[in-house]
Design a protein around this motif. Structure first.
Motif, PDB file in Angstrom:
ATOM      1  N   ASN A  66      46.799  30.515  58.612  1.00  0.00           N
ATOM      2  CA  ASN A  66      45.888  30.501  59.772  1.00  0.00           C
ATOM      3  C   ASN A  66      45.136  31.830  59.870  1.00  0.00           C
ATOM      4  N   HIS A  67      44.535  32.206  58.766  1.00  0.00           N
ATOM      5  CA  HIS A  67      43.922  33.520  58.602  1.00  0.00           C
ATOM      6  C   HIS A  67      42.445  33.567  58.960  1.00  0.00           C
ATOM      7  N   GLY A  68      41.837  32.431  59.187  1.00  0.00           N
ATOM      8  CA  GLY A  68      40.455  32.415  59.636  1.00  0.00           C
ATOM      9  C   GLY A  68      39.405  32.287  58.555  1.00  0.00           C
ATOM     10  N   VAL A  69      39.790  32.279  57.288  1.00  0.00           N
ATOM     11  CA  VAL A  69      38.825  32.056  56.213  1.00  0.00           C
ATOM     12  C   VAL A  69      38.540  30.556  56.139  1.00  0.00           C
ATOM     13  N   PRO A  70      37.279  30.127  56.225  1.00  0.00           N
ATOM     14  CA  PRO A  70      36.973  28.688  56.250  1.00  0.00           C
ATOM     15  C   PRO A  70      37.497  27.947  55.022  1.00  0.00           C
ATOM     16  N   GLU A  71      37.995  26.745  55.247  1.00  0.00           N
ATOM     17  CA  GLU A  71      38.522  25.933  54.146  1.00  0.00           C
ATOM     18  C   GLU A  71      37.468  25.690  53.078  1.00  0.00           C
ATOM     19  N   GLN A  72      36.199  25.533  53.488  1.00  0.00           N
ATOM     20  CA  GLN A  72      35.143  25.275  52.512  1.00  0.00           C
ATOM     21  C   GLN A  72      34.953  26.453  51.561  1.00  0.00           C
ATOM     22  N   VAL A  73      35.092  27.662  52.089  1.00  0.00           N
ATOM     23  CA  VAL A  73      34.974  28.853  51.245  1.00  0.00           C
ATOM     24  C   VAL A  73      36.092  28.879  50.203  1.00  0.00           C
ATOM     25  N   LEU A  74      37.305  28.514  50.627  1.00  0.00           N
ATOM     26  CA  LEU A  74      38.434  28.477  49.689  1.00  0.00           C
ATOM     27  C   LEU A  74      38.243  27.390  48.637  1.00  0.00           C
ATOM     28  N   SER A  75      37.859  26.196  49.060  1.00  0.00           N
ATOM     29  CA  SER A  75      37.717  25.097  48.101  1.00  0.00           C
ATOM     30  C   SER A  75      36.566  25.369  47.134  1.00  0.00           C
ATOM     31  N   ASP A  76      35.501  26.009  47.615  1.00  0.00           N
ATOM     32  CA  ASP A  76      34.369  26.322  46.729  1.00  0.00           C
ATOM     33  C   ASP A  76      34.788  27.264  45.608  1.00  0.00           C
ATOM     34  N   ILE A  77      35.550  28.313  45.941  1.00  0.00           N
ATOM     35  CA  ILE A  77      35.932  29.278  44.907  1.00  0.00           C
ATOM     36  C   ILE A  77      36.943  28.646  43.943  1.00  0.00           C
ATOM     37  N   ILE A  78      37.826  27.800  44.459  1.00  0.00           N
ATOM     38  CA  ILE A  78      38.779  27.117  43.575  1.00  0.00           C
ATOM     39  C   ILE A  78      38.058  26.172  42.626  1.00  0.00           C
ATOM     40  N   ASP A  79      37.044  25.474  43.134  1.00  0.00           N
ATOM     41  CA  ASP A  79      36.337  24.482  42.323  1.00  0.00           C
ATOM     42  C   ASP A  79      35.533  25.112  41.189  1.00  0.00           C
ATOM     43  N   VAL A  80      35.074  26.360  41.346  1.00  0.00           N
ATOM     44  CA  VAL A  80      34.261  26.959  40.280  1.00  0.00           C
ATOM     45  C   VAL A  80      35.095  27.375  39.073  1.00  0.00           C
ATOM     46  N   LEU A  81      36.410  27.564  39.264  1.00  0.00           N
ATOM     47  CA  LEU A  81      37.217  28.198  38.218  1.00  0.00           C
ATOM     48  C   LEU A  81      37.252  27.416  36.906  1.00  0.00           C
ATOM     49  N   PRO A  82      37.552  26.099  36.912  1.00  0.00           N
ATOM     50  CA  PRO A  82      37.576  25.390  35.623  1.00  0.00           C
ATOM     51  C   PRO A  82      36.232  25.433  34.901  1.00  0.00           C
ATOM     52  N   ARG A  83      35.138  25.263  35.641  1.00  0.00           N
ATOM     53  CA  ARG A  83      33.814  25.292  35.004  1.00  0.00           C
ATOM     54  C   ARG A  83      33.483  26.679  34.473  1.00  0.00           C
ATOM     55  N   LEU A  84      33.796  27.708  35.249  1.00  0.00           N
ATOM     56  CA  LEU A  84      33.487  29.072  34.831  1.00  0.00           C
ATOM     57  C   LEU A  84      34.181  29.428  33.529  1.00  0.00           C
ATOM     58  N   PHE A  85      35.470  29.125  33.438  1.00  0.00           N
ATOM     59  CA  PHE A  85      36.219  29.516  32.237  1.00  0.00           C
ATOM     60  C   PHE A  85      35.967  28.577  31.060  1.00  0.00           C
ATOM     61  N   ALA A  86      35.337  27.435  31.334  1.00  0.00           N
ATOM     62  CA  ALA A  86      34.962  26.525  30.246  1.00  0.00           C
ATOM     63  C   ALA A  86      33.621  26.890  29.628  1.00  0.00           C
ATOM     64  N   LEU A  87      32.935  27.893  30.152  1.00  0.00           N
ATOM     65  CA  LEU A  87      31.663  28.318  29.577  1.00  0.00           C
ATOM     66  C   LEU A  87      31.873  28.764  28.131  1.00  0.00           C
ATOM     67  N   PRO A  88      30.869  28.570  27.275  1.00  0.00           N
ATOM     68  CA  PRO A  88      30.989  29.002  25.873  1.00  0.00           C
ATOM     69  C   PRO A  88      31.232  30.507  25.758  1.00  0.00           C
ATOM     70  N   SER A  89      31.882  30.885  24.704  1.00  0.00           N
ATOM     71  CA  SER A  89      32.217  32.302  24.499  1.00  0.00           C
ATOM     72  C   SER A  89      30.986  33.192  24.521  1.00  0.00           C
ATOM     73  N   LEU A  90      29.877  32.718  23.949  1.00  0.00           N
ATOM     74  CA  LEU A  90      28.666  33.530  23.920  1.00  0.00           C
ATOM     75  C   LEU A  90      28.137  33.791  25.330  1.00  0.00           C
ATOM     76  N   VAL A  91      28.280  32.804  26.216  1.00  0.00           N
ATOM     77  CA  VAL A  91      27.834  32.979  27.602  1.00  0.00           C
ATOM     78  C   VAL A  91      28.738  33.995  28.313  1.00  0.00           C
ATOM     79  N   LYS A  92      30.025  33.924  28.059  1.00  0.00           N
ATOM     80  CA  LYS A  92      30.942  34.888  28.658  1.00  0.00           C
ATOM     81  C   LYS A  92      30.648  36.304  28.159  1.00  0.00           C
ATOM     82  N   GLU A  93      30.384  36.422  26.872  1.00  0.00           N
ATOM     83  CA  GLU A  93      30.132  37.740  26.306  1.00  0.00           C
ATOM     84  C   GLU A  93      28.835  38.347  26.812  1.00  0.00           C
ATOM     85  N   GLU A  94      27.932  37.500  27.282  1.00  0.00           N
ATOM     86  CA  GLU A  94      26.686  37.956  27.902  1.00  0.00           C
ATOM     87  C   GLU A  94      26.969  38.902  29.073  1.00  0.00           C
TER      88      GLU A  94
END
Length: 387
Positions: A66-94
């Motif tokens: 009950n810390h006051g951080v909106p649930e949408q903010v938490l779910s948004d950051i969680i949802d980006v993680l699989p896509r972010l780390f699935a980026l090609p190696s060349l994009v990460k190295e950028e």
């Protein structure tokens, strides 16, 4: 409500020549869970402050709900993680960390070590978005302040990360006000002058571990350490509760599991806070280990930053009078055999007088490619001095 000074009387934080008094132990078997909504009701605030004092003095780790951080903010950051780390190696190295004088960007699996062993994790490091303002006539550590690198192939990432950093910055400030009240400090904002203008965020992925390992060993996600770079850490465990890994070390040598509680943050003391409280509130050793056959694990730690210009004198003297009773213990060497009164701080033990220079040295030693590229004038000095 038990006042802070009286709390130490109750738990035995007094000189050993007092009859019948023993030092409180930092041995624990679980991590306390604090409901911050208790602060909103005058009839329950004292209960929260008592719980918070226990967590600060006897554990160094806690969950907050009950810390006051909106649930949408938490779910948004969680949802980006699989896509972010699935980026090609060349994009990460950028956006490789090696491109940034501010030590912000992507680090590949195995690129960092803890306790002399490679950590099995890859990560993107971001910070409060600020322009670089350093000039050659200013302190070199001010070059740590600067903008992020953003993957061009994922344009929607930036607003999600910036929103998360903004919300966690506000949470950190709310939490410091609660700490100030729990510790009987003179003002709700007594701890704010120690804060930096830039806080840091890591998005971390631990890869799956092999189904079998020699002698049923554990994979080191991050080796045993205390958080040395921040004031407080607010960790979002972004995988389901069955995906384990985080552990905290009790004083009796037992590693205590810290499983994910959905919607909560795991919060822990950084070493700078231990210094400012004269060792009353200690940072606690923790690690991430992965058992054989563990699935991938995602983690989002937010590190509340420490003002780069903070000097050793400021850090040790600003609140010294307030914590004088505990300082007296240290001077009299209570329980010296267990090291309970020693402040564990590379900053205090090191040769550099400002927090910023101490951190710059640490980062250059950890990321020597960045040090050679952007900090050639001091590279040899920092790498070869063992303080």
């Amino acid at each position: 409500m038990v006042r802070f000074q009286d709390f130490f009387l109750n738990v035995g934080h007094l000189p050993s020549n007092q009859p019948g008094v023993q030092m409180a132990s930092r041995t624990f078997t679980e991590i306390p869970v604090l409901d911050l909504s208790l602060a909103e009701d005058g009839s329950t605030r004292s209960q929260l402050f008592d719980q918070l004092r226990h967590a600060l003095v006897d554990v160094g780790f806690l969950y907050i709900t009950n810390h006051g951080v909106p649930e949408q903010v938490l779910s948004d950051i969680i949802d980006v993680l699989p896509r972010l780390f699935a980026l090609p190696s060349l994009v990460k190295e950028e956006v490789a960390l090696a491109n940034s004088p501010h030590f912000l960007g992507y680090s590949a699996d195995g690129s960092e070590t803890t306790a002399g062993k490679a950590d099995r994790r890859e990560q993107f490091e971001f910070a409060t978005e600020l322009e670089q303002t350093w000039s050659e006539d200013g302190p070199l550590y001010e070059r740590l302040r600067g903008p992020n690198q953003w993957p061009s192939a994922y344009p929607s990432l930036r607003p999600i990360v910036e929103s998360y950093i903004s919300e966690l910055t506000l949470l950190g400030e709310r939490f410091l006000r609660l700490i100030a009240a729990a510790l009987d400090l003179s003002s709700p904002e007594s701890l704010f002058p120690f804060l930096s203008d830039q806080h840091r965020l890591k998005l971390v992925r631990y890869p799956p571990s092999p189904p079998t390992l020699p002698s049923n060993d554990l994979v080191q996600g991050v080796g045993p350490h205390k958080d040395s770079s921040g004031w407080w850490t607010f960790l979002l465990q972004a995988s389901p509760p069955h995906v384990k890994g985080l552990q905290v070390l009790s004083d009796d040598g037992t590693w205590i599991d810290v499983p994910a509680i959905p919607g909560s943050f795991v919060v822990n003391i950084g070493q700078a806070f231990e210094v400012v409280t004269n060792g009353v509130c200690k940072a606690t050793t923790h690690r991430v280990v992965l058992a054989p056959g563990s699935p991938e694990r995602f983690s989002v730690p937010f590190f509340q930053g420490v003002r780069r210009s903070l000097t050793k004198k400021e850090a040790t003297e600003t609140l010294r009078d307030h914590f004088g009773r505990i300082k007296l213990q240290q001077q009299q060497g209570i329980d010296a055999g267990d090291g309970g009164n020693e402040i564990d701080s590379p900053f205090l033990k090191g040769k550099y007088d400002t927090w910023g220079e101490s951190q710059l040295r640490t980062k250059i030693r950890s990321h020597r490619d960045v040090g050679r590229k952007f900090y050639g004038a001091v590279f040899d000095k920092y790498v070869n001095d063992d303080q």
